[in-house]
Design a protein around this motif. Structure first.
Motif, mmCIF file in Angstrom:
data_model
loop_
_atom_site.group_PDB
_atom_site.id
_atom_site.type_symbol
_atom_site.label_atom_id
_atom_site.label_comp_id
_atom_site.label_asym_id
_atom_site.label_seq_id
_atom_site.Cartn_x
_atom_site.Cartn_y
_atom_site.Cartn_z
ATOM 1 N N ARG A 133 1.307 -1.426 0.531
ATOM 2 C CA ARG A 133 -0.164 -0.648 -0.062
ATOM 3 C C ARG A 133 0.690 1.286 -0.030
ATOM 4 N N GLN A 134 1.691 1.269 1.137
ATOM 5 C CA GLN A 134 2.961 2.277 1.030
ATOM 6 C C GLN A 134 4.363 1.568 1.308
ATOM 7 N N VAL A 135 5.211 2.556 1.247
ATOM 8 C CA VAL A 135 7.000 2.432 2.618
ATOM 9 C C VAL A 135 7.077 3.514 2.603
ATOM 10 N N ILE A 136 7.537 3.489 3.793
ATOM 11 C CA ILE A 136 7.490 4.825 5.085
ATOM 12 C C ILE A 136 8.755 4.378 5.465
ATOM 13 N N THR A 137 10.051 5.088 5.342
ATOM 14 C CA THR A 137 11.224 4.702 5.440
ATOM 15 C C THR A 137 11.830 6.068 6.746
ATOM 16 N N LEU A 138 12.499 5.752 8.256
ATOM 17 C CA LEU A 138 12.858 6.230 8.979
ATOM 18 C C LEU A 138 14.318 5.994 9.407
ATOM 19 N N GLY A 139 15.151 7.133 8.967
ATOM 20 C CA GLY A 139 16.453 7.540 8.855
ATOM 21 C C GLY A 139 17.187 6.579 7.423
ATOM 22 N N THR A 140 17.038 6.149 6.720
ATOM 23 C CA THR A 140 17.466 4.903 5.683
ATOM 24 C C THR A 140 18.558 5.887 4.517
ATOM 25 N N PRO A 141 19.677 5.992 4.694
ATOM 26 C CA PRO A 141 20.599 6.541 3.761
ATOM 27 C C PRO A 141 20.589 5.353 2.383
ATOM 28 N N THR A 182 6.831 7.596 1.470
ATOM 29 C CA THR A 182 7.725 8.695 2.004
ATOM 30 C C THR A 182 8.981 8.327 3.216
ATOM 31 N N ALA A 183 9.774 9.191 2.976
ATOM 32 C CA ALA A 183 10.896 9.146 3.699
ATOM 33 C C ALA A 183 11.522 10.617 4.763
ATOM 34 N N VAL A 184 10.965 9.580 5.895
ATOM 35 C CA VAL A 184 11.499 10.616 7.229
ATOM 36 C C VAL A 184 12.922 10.261 7.715
ATOM 37 N N TYR A 185 13.795 12.248 7.880
ATOM 38 C CA TYR A 185 14.426 11.819 8.070
ATOM 39 C C TYR A 185 15.138 13.833 9.028
ATOM 40 N N CYS A 197 18.874 9.861 3.062
ATOM 41 C CA CYS A 197 17.942 9.751 3.346
ATOM 42 C C CYS A 197 16.782 10.148 2.700
ATOM 43 N N ILE A 198 17.177 11.538 1.694
ATOM 44 C CA ILE A 198 16.059 12.072 1.036
ATOM 45 C C ILE A 198 15.466 11.678 0.011
ATOM 46 N N SER A 207 9.964 13.957 1.328
ATOM 47 C CA SER A 207 10.618 13.928 1.839
ATOM 48 C C SER A 207 10.079 15.020 3.331
ATOM 49 N N ILE A 208 10.001 13.899 4.652
ATOM 50 C CA ILE A 208 9.855 14.902 6.437
ATOM 51 C C ILE A 208 11.064 14.838 7.228
ATOM 52 N N GLU A 209 10.700 16.411 7.058
ATOM 53 C CA GLU A 209 11.682 16.288 8.110
ATOM 54 C C GLU A 209 11.606 16.045 9.660
ATOM 55 N N VAL A 210 12.056 15.019 10.743
ATOM 56 C CA VAL A 210 12.107 15.655 12.085
ATOM 57 C C VAL A 210 13.217 15.991 12.904
ATOM 58 N N GLY A 211 12.866 16.217 14.334
ATOM 59 C CA GLY A 211 14.246 16.354 15.107
ATOM 60 C C GLY A 211 14.469 15.175 15.959
#
Length: 246
Positions: A133-141, A182-185, A197-198, A207-211
Motif C-alpha cells: 500500500r505504501q512505504v515509510i522509511t525512518l533514517g534510511t540512507p 515517505t522518507a523521514v529524516y 535519507c531524502i 520527504s519529511i524532516e523531524v527532530g
C-alpha cells in the motif's frame, strides 16, 4: 553547494556520541507526549528494525500503531544482521512473508522500515507493488549507502567483513518504489547522513524532516504522529503531508 563527496559524509562523531542519551529523551517524551488515537482502518503494517535491532527495539512503535487502529506486525526474522546469504534469495524470503500478510488480510500491506530495514521495505515494494500500500522509511540512507553512515563497520562485523554493495546495487537502491513513499529524516541524525535519507519529491513520494535522534526515530512523538498521519490515508488517496496535520 556541497560536492558529491562531501554531501554524503557520515555525521560528526559528536552527534554519534550523543545518540544513546538523546534516544532516552526521545523515548521518555513519547511516554508523556504521544497519545494514540484510533484513526486507522485496520490494514496490516509490517515494521522492519534497523541494523542490529531485535524485535523489542520496535515494540513501542508497533504498540502505538496498534493502539492507533492498525494491524502492526514485527518483521518476524529476529535480529537484523543484514541479508542472510545472497540479497536476492534473502528478498525472496521476505517477499513470501509479505504475501502471507497480504493473503491473510486480503488487503495491501504498508511497510515501515527503520534505517537498514527501510532498504528491505523499499526493495519489497519494487518486487511486489501489487501487495504494498505504501512505504515509510525512518533514517534510511538509500541515496548513498557507502561512506554516509557510521553503521558500515557494524555491518561488516556482523557479516564477517563481507558486503554485497556494488555500484550497480547502489544505483538500484536509489530508485524510488512504484508505490506511495515517505522518507523521514533528521538533520541531527548521529548515525547516518541525513542527505542520504531524502527521496525526491514526485506525485507519490515525499520527504519529511523531524527532530529525532537516529536511535529515537521509532519512539519520538513527532515521528509517531507522522507515521499515523501517513498510514491513516484512505487506500488509493495518498497525498503529500501538510505539516500542520502532524
Amino acid at each position: 553547494m556541497p560536492t558529491t563527496a562531501t554531501a554524503f559524509r557520515a555525521p560528526p562523531l559528536m552527534l554519534l556520541a550523543a545518540e544513546p542519551l538523546r534516544a532516552v529523551f526521545d523515548f521518555c517524551a513519547s511516554r508523556f507526549c504521544a497519545t494514540a488515537t484510533p484513526v486507522g482502518d485496520g490494514h496490516p503494517v509490517v515494521v522492519f528494525p534497523g541494523l542490529g535491532g531485535a524485535p523489542f527495539t520496535t515494540s513501542h512503535l508497533r504498540k502505538y500503531l496498534a493502539d492507533s487502529g492498525f494491524a502492526a506486525h514485527c518483521w518476524g526474522r529476529g535480529v537484523n544482521t543484514g541479508p542472510d546469504g545472497e540479497l536476492e534469495t534473502w528478498l525472496d524470503g521476505l517477499e513470501s512473508d509479505l504475501r502471507r500478510h497480504h493473503d491473510h488480510a486480503g488487503r495491501k500491506v504498508s511497510l515501515v522500515g527503520w534505517s537498514l530495514g527501510g532498504i528491505y521495505a523499499r526493495e519489497l515494494a519494487k518486487r511486489a507493488p501489487d501487495a504494498v500500500r505504501q512505504v515509510i522509511t525512518l533514517g534510511t540512507p538509500f541515496a548513498a549507502m557507502r561512506g554516509s553512515t557510521h553503521a558500515e563497520g557494524v555491518f561488516r562485523l556482523l557479516n564477517g567483513g563481507k558486503t554485497q554493495l556494488t555500484p550497480r546495487l547502489e544505483a538500484r537502491l536509489r530508485q524510488c518504489p512504484p508505490v506511495p513513499t515517505t522518507a523521514v529524516y533528521s538533520r541531527s541524525d548521529g548515525v547516518v547522513c541525513w542527505r542520504s535519507c531524502i527521496e525526491k519529491r514526485t506525485r507519490q513520494s515525499e520527504s519529511i524532516e523531524v527532530g529525532a535522534s537516529h536511535l529515537g526515530l521509532v519512539t519520538h512523538p513527532e515521528v509517531l504522529r507522522v507515521l499515523v498521519d501517513r498510514l491513516a490515508q484512505p487506500e488509493g488517496q495518498w497525498k503529500p503531508m501538510r505539516r500542520g496535520r502532524a
